[in-house]
Design an enzyme around this catalytic site. Structure first.
Site, PDB file in Angstrom:
ATOM      1  N   THR A  13     -13.233 -46.086  10.738  1.00  0.00           N
ATOM      2  CA  THR A  13     -13.950 -45.652   9.536  1.00  0.00           C
ATOM      3  C   THR A  13     -13.130 -45.830   8.268  1.00  0.00           C
ATOM      4  O   THR A  13     -13.665 -46.144   7.210  1.00  0.00           O
ATOM      5  CB  THR A  13     -14.334 -44.156   9.679  1.00  0.00           C
ATOM      6  OG1 THR A  13     -15.249 -44.046  10.751  1.00  0.00           O
ATOM      7  CG2 THR A  13     -14.991 -43.616   8.424  1.00  0.00           C
ATOM      8  N   ASP A  57     -14.158 -50.943  15.876  1.00  0.00           N
ATOM      9  CA  ASP A  57     -14.465 -49.521  15.974  1.00  0.00           C
ATOM     10  C   ASP A  57     -13.659 -49.060  17.191  1.00  0.00           C
ATOM     11  O   ASP A  57     -13.633 -49.733  18.219  1.00  0.00           O
ATOM     12  CB  ASP A  57     -15.972 -49.367  16.232  1.00  0.00           C
ATOM     13  CG  ASP A  57     -16.409 -47.912  16.251  1.00  0.00           C
ATOM     14  OD1 ASP A  57     -17.250 -47.538  15.427  1.00  0.00           O
ATOM     15  OD2 ASP A  57     -15.934 -47.154  17.134  1.00  0.00           O
ATOM     16  N   GLN A 276      -9.850 -28.211  31.455  1.00  0.00           N
ATOM     17  CA  GLN A 276     -10.877 -28.548  30.461  1.00  0.00           C
ATOM     18  C   GLN A 276     -10.643 -27.807  29.145  1.00  0.00           C
ATOM     19  O   GLN A 276     -11.228 -28.144  28.129  1.00  0.00           O
ATOM     20  CB  GLN A 276     -12.263 -28.154  30.993  1.00  0.00           C
ATOM     21  CG  GLN A 276     -12.678 -28.934  32.211  1.00  0.00           C
ATOM     22  CD  GLN A 276     -14.044 -28.510  32.754  1.00  0.00           C
ATOM     23  OE1 GLN A 276     -14.766 -27.736  32.135  1.00  0.00           O
ATOM     24  NE2 GLN A 276     -14.388 -29.037  33.906  1.00  0.00           N
TER      25      GLN A 276
END
Ligand code: ASP
Length: 340
Positions: A13, A57, A276
């Site tokens: 970006t 990207d 996690q």
């Protein structure tokens, strides 16, 4: 001596513009960044740049991209005092983790940065990120670089790259280093936490380019089906599994689940237990739900991130490690990626 830096523009970006017709963001060419940021010419550093072709990207990052990036750094290592890598945010944590393993004995800064808003947008966060990343890559004390590490600079914080995760797709504060403090805080001053920053080593840089992607991330969730787990663990050629468990490294105690993992381990697949959670560590044996994992030979990853774990597994498998040696290295901090 004026520090000289190489800016490696890979895409993302930070260097994107809107396509006139579709409105979708697309990479453009680095020379335009100089047009957008004439302030770059005012730096008291020697700045040179190289652009990847094609610009990507970062969702399109592959192991061959990492080899290309490591090679650019290797080929320019003697010529520059530091490197700034402009990279998309989506997989920046994976790339920074991987580069930390590929570049052994690093004694110069490799600072990744990017942005959430393109440089061409007035409110862009890219300008600040880019300028501070340059300052940090050039920072020296007693003639030595202050940050001889692969790090990510983003929104006022410098973080060890292999400790980060992208956790926000909206905020400028996009990265989290949940288990390791920032290497530097940027405000009016840049305050370095020098005691946390890895010390430069005197050995020669070694660039590891053999990566083995015969790996898988298996994220647990309540209801995960037996057929899914069994098929995943039976993929031909699979060598390493990052098992994303709950909390402090916990998993279901169902017989079929433990049996499937045990069979995979007996076949020679290495299973690496990573939490996690975005903070805290795997502590196998703390709860009954992780005791079995330890017994069947699952390897605990302490507080390593998933991004770093998958990179480390690809790197170590690529180097040809297996069995007990692989287990030992997975549990040891090689580049400050985990705390035992
Ligand atoms: N999709 C972009 C990329 O990772 C997002 C970004 O740069 O922030 O390349």
């Amino acid at each position: 001596m004026t520090p000289s830096l190489l800016i490696i523009y890979t895409g993302g970006t930070i260097g994107m513009v809107k396509d006139q017709v579709t409105g979708a963001l697309q990479p453009y060419h680095f020379e335009d960044i100089y047009k957008l940021m004439p302030v770059l010419n005012n730096f008291d550093y020697k700045l040179e740049s190289v652009s990847f072709s094609p610009l990507i990207d970062s969702s399109n990052v592959t192991p061959s991209f990492w080899v290309k990036l490591a090679t650019v750094i290797e080929e320019n290592y003697a010529k520059y005092d530091g490197f700034v890598v402009l990279h998309g945010t989506d997989t920046m944590s994976y790339s920074a983790s991987m580069l930390s393993f590929m570049l052994e004995n690093l004694d110069k800064p490799v600072i990744f940065t990017g942005s959430q808003l393109p440089m061409g947008v007035v409110r862009t966060d890219g300008r600040d990120n880019f300028i501070n990343a340059i300052e940090i890559a050039a920072a020296r004390s007693d003639g030595k670089p202050l940050v001889p590490e692969v790090a990510i600079y983003f929104e006022n914080k410098l973080m060890r790259g292999n400790r980060t995760s992208k956790f926000n797709a909206e905020n400028f504060n996009a990265f989290l280093s949940g288990n390791f403090p920032s290497l530097a805080q940027v405000g009016v001053h840049i305050r370095y936490n020098t005691e946390l920053i890895l010390k430069p080593v005197s050995e020669k840089l070694i660039v590891h380019k053999k990566l083995d992607n015969s790996v898988l991330i298996l994220k647990l969730f309540p209801g995960i089906a037996e057929v899914v787990v069994k098929n995943a663990l039976n993929i031909a050629g699979l060598k390493g599994v990052i098992l994303e468990t709950y909390g402090a490294g916990n998993a279901p105690t169902d017989g079929w689940f433990i049996e499937a993992l045990s069979q995979a381990i007996l076949k020679g697949i290495t299973v690496y237990n990573v939490t996690q959670c975005k903070g805290g560590a795997v502590d196998m044996g703390k709860y009954e739900t992780s005791v079995k994992l330890g017994e069947i030979g699952v390897v605990g990853g302490y507080d390593i991130t998933t991004e770093s774990a998958i990179a480390k597994m690809m790197y170590l498998l690529g180097e040809g490690y297996q069995g007990e040696k692989l287990k030992e290295l997975l549990q040891a901090p090689l580049r400050g990626e985990l705390t035992v």
